[in-house]
Every structure is written in C-alpha cells, then in structure tokens.
Design a protein around this motif. Structure first.
Motif, PDB file in Angstrom:
ATOM      1  N   LYS A   1      76.261  13.513 -73.267  1.00 47.99           N
ATOM      2  CA  LYS A   1      74.988  13.565 -73.979  1.00 47.99           C
ATOM      3  C   LYS A   1      74.428  14.965 -73.756  1.00 47.99           C
ATOM      4  O   LYS A   1      74.106  15.361 -72.639  1.00 47.99           O
ATOM      5  N   ILE A   2      74.366  15.723 -74.838  1.00 46.79           N
ATOM      6  CA  ILE A   2      73.855  17.088 -74.800  1.00 46.79           C
ATOM      7  C   ILE A   2      72.637  17.115 -75.707  1.00 46.79           C
ATOM      8  O   ILE A   2      72.739  16.815 -76.903  1.00 46.79           O
ATOM      9  N   GLY A   3      71.511  17.452 -75.109  1.00 45.60           N
ATOM     10  CA  GLY A   3      70.260  17.344 -75.864  1.00 45.60           C
ATOM     11  C   GLY A   3      70.035  15.889 -76.184  1.00 45.60           C
ATOM     12  O   GLY A   3      70.114  15.027 -75.313  1.00 45.60           O
ATOM     13  N   ASN A   4      69.801  15.603 -77.449  1.00 45.68           N
ATOM     14  CA  ASN A   4      69.558  14.215 -77.854  1.00 45.68           C
ATOM     15  C   ASN A   4      70.745  13.626 -78.614  1.00 45.68           C
ATOM     16  O   ASN A   4      70.609  12.622 -79.293  1.00 45.68           O
ATOM     17  N   ARG A   5      71.918  14.253 -78.479  1.00 45.65           N
ATOM     18  CA  ARG A   5      73.097  13.787 -79.210  1.00 45.65           C
ATOM     19  C   ARG A   5      74.240  13.493 -78.242  1.00 45.65           C
ATOM     20  O   ARG A   5      74.355  14.109 -77.201  1.00 45.65           O
TER      21      ARG A   5
ATOM     22  N   LYS B   1      91.955  18.186 -70.933  1.00 43.72           N
ATOM     23  CA  LYS B   1      92.694  17.982 -69.688  1.00 43.72           C
ATOM     24  C   LYS B   1      91.840  18.226 -68.447  1.00 43.72           C
ATOM     25  O   LYS B   1      92.307  18.006 -67.339  1.00 43.72           O
ATOM     26  N   SER B   2      90.603  18.673 -68.621  1.00 40.26           N
ATOM     27  CA  SER B   2      89.740  18.974 -67.484  1.00 40.26           C
ATOM     28  C   SER B   2      89.342  17.712 -66.738  1.00 40.26           C
ATOM     29  O   SER B   2      89.310  16.623 -67.318  1.00 40.26           O
ATOM     30  N   SER B   3      88.996  17.891 -65.476  1.00 35.00           N
ATOM     31  CA  SER B   3      88.576  16.754 -64.656  1.00 35.00           C
ATOM     32  C   SER B   3      87.200  16.257 -65.124  1.00 35.00           C
ATOM     33  O   SER B   3      86.442  16.990 -65.764  1.00 35.00           O
ATOM     34  N   MET B   4      86.892  15.032 -64.784  1.00 32.29           N
ATOM     35  CA  MET B   4      85.587  14.468 -65.124  1.00 32.29           C
ATOM     36  C   MET B   4      84.477  15.262 -64.428  1.00 32.29           C
ATOM     37  O   MET B   4      83.413  15.480 -65.001  1.00 32.29           O
ATOM     38  N   GLU B   5      84.735  15.719 -63.199  1.00 35.24           N
ATOM     39  CA  GLU B   5      83.749  16.508 -62.472  1.00 35.24           C
ATOM     40  C   GLU B   5      83.438  17.795 -63.228  1.00 35.24           C
ATOM     41  O   GLU B   5      82.277  18.210 -63.332  1.00 35.24           O
ATOM     42  N   HIS B   6      84.476  18.433 -63.757  1.00 37.20           N
ATOM     43  CA  HIS B   6      84.295  19.661 -64.523  1.00 37.20           C
ATOM     44  C   HIS B   6      83.479  19.385 -65.784  1.00 37.20           C
ATOM     45  O   HIS B   6      82.539  20.130 -66.097  1.00 37.20           O
ATOM     46  N   MET B   7      83.819  18.326 -66.488  1.00 37.46           N
ATOM     47  CA  MET B   7      83.110  17.997 -67.724  1.00 37.46           C
ATOM     48  C   MET B   7      81.642  17.666 -67.457  1.00 37.46           C
ATOM     49  O   MET B   7      80.764  18.049 -68.226  1.00 37.46           O
ATOM     50  N   HIS B   8      81.373  16.971 -66.351  1.00 38.22           N
ATOM     51  CA  HIS B   8      79.979  16.676 -65.985  1.00 38.22           C
ATOM     52  C   HIS B   8      79.239  17.970 -65.655  1.00 38.22           C
ATOM     53  O   HIS B   8      78.073  18.135 -66.050  1.00 38.22           O
ATOM     54  N   ALA B   9      79.887  18.894 -64.957  1.00 35.98           N
ATOM     55  CA  ALA B   9      79.255  20.167 -64.609  1.00 35.98           C
ATOM     56  C   ALA B   9      78.936  20.969 -65.870  1.00 35.98           C
ATOM     57  O   ALA B   9      77.859  21.568 -65.977  1.00 35.98           O
ATOM     58  N   VAL B  10      79.856  20.988 -66.826  1.00 36.34           N
ATOM     59  CA  VAL B  10      79.625  21.695 -68.091  1.00 36.34           C
ATOM     60  C   VAL B  10      78.454  21.057 -68.834  1.00 36.34           C
ATOM     61  O   VAL B  10      77.559  21.758 -69.328  1.00 36.34           O
ATOM     62  N   THR B  11      78.443  19.748 -68.897  1.00 33.61           N
ATOM     63  CA  THR B  11      77.363  19.027 -69.590  1.00 33.61           C
ATOM     64  C   THR B  11      76.016  19.322 -68.936  1.00 33.61           C
ATOM     65  O   THR B  11      75.032  19.609 -69.626  1.00 33.61           O
ATOM     66  N   ASP B  12      75.969  19.268 -67.614  1.00 36.66           N
ATOM     67  CA  ASP B  12      74.717  19.544 -66.891  1.00 36.66           C
ATOM     68  C   ASP B  12      74.222  20.962 -67.174  1.00 36.66           C
ATOM     69  O   ASP B  12      73.038  21.176 -67.437  1.00 36.66           O
ATOM     70  N   LEU B  13      75.138  21.931 -67.121  1.00 43.47           N
ATOM     71  CA  LEU B  13      74.755  23.323 -67.365  1.00 43.47           C
ATOM     72  C   LEU B  13      74.273  23.517 -68.801  1.00 43.47           C
ATOM     73  O   LEU B  13      73.263  24.190 -69.046  1.00 43.47           O
ATOM     74  N   MET B  14      74.964  22.906 -69.753  1.00 43.94           N
ATOM     75  CA  MET B  14      74.534  23.016 -71.157  1.00 43.94           C
ATOM     76  C   MET B  14      73.135  22.436 -71.337  1.00 43.94           C
ATOM     77  O   MET B  14      72.293  23.037 -72.015  1.00 43.94           O
ATOM     78  N   ASN B  15      72.879  21.282 -70.735  1.00 38.56           N
ATOM     79  CA  ASN B  15      71.564  20.660 -70.876  1.00 38.56           C
ATOM     80  C   ASN B  15      70.469  21.503 -70.223  1.00 38.56           C
ATOM     81  O   ASN B  15      69.369  21.625 -70.761  1.00 38.56           O
TER      82      ASN B  15
END
Length: 86
Positions: free
Chosen positions: A11-15, A22-36
């Motif tokens: 969930k990035i912004g309201n979408r 192939k990235s780890s879930m931890e990496h994807m969560h970190a990217v999402t947090d930083l984007m938000n």
C-alpha cells in the motif's frame, strides 16, 4: 536474495499495488516504508501536487540518487584499480 519470484502487495499512498520479484519480503517492506515516507514529505511540501505527479517526482529522485551512487561506485572502482597498479 531468493531466486524464486514472489508476489508482494504494497500500500503506497492510498493505493494498493502488487509487485512480483525476487527480493526478500523485508526488502519490499523497507522499500514500501521509504516510499510512503517520501510521498508524505512531498505532500507536506506541496499539498496541491497530484498523486501521479508525486509518484513521478519520487521516481525521478530515486533514479537521480541511483545515478549519483553509481558514479561514486565507478569512481571508487577506478581508484581501487589504479591504486593496485602502483
């Protein structure tokens, strides 16, 4: 990093988006947090910016940072190679 592709809902912004990679879930969560966080900062600086424009600004900033870091890495590699030849 795992070689198996995984689906990740973010969930990035309201979408909500689904990414496959192939990235780890931890990496994807970190990217999402930083984007938000960065999206929130953009919205605070300019509340009138549209969601689409904010996302373009985020992408532009990310690629700009990537190019700067790649330049620094290339310079370090060049310095390391020239230092090894001395």
């Amino acid at each position: 990093m795992s070689e198996t592709k995984k689906r990740f809902k973010a969930k990035i912004g309201n979408r909500t988006y689904t990414f496959v990679g192939k990235s780890s879930m931890e990496h994807m969560h970190a990217v999402t947090d930083l984007m938000n966080k960065q999206l929130s900062q953009l919205n605070q600086l300019s509340a009138s910016v549209s969601y689409e424009d904010a996302m373009v600004l985020l992408a532009f900033n990310a690629i700009s940072d990537q190019l700067k870091l790649q330049g620094e890495l290339d310079e370090l590699k060049t310095d390391s190679k020239s230092g090894a030849k001395k």
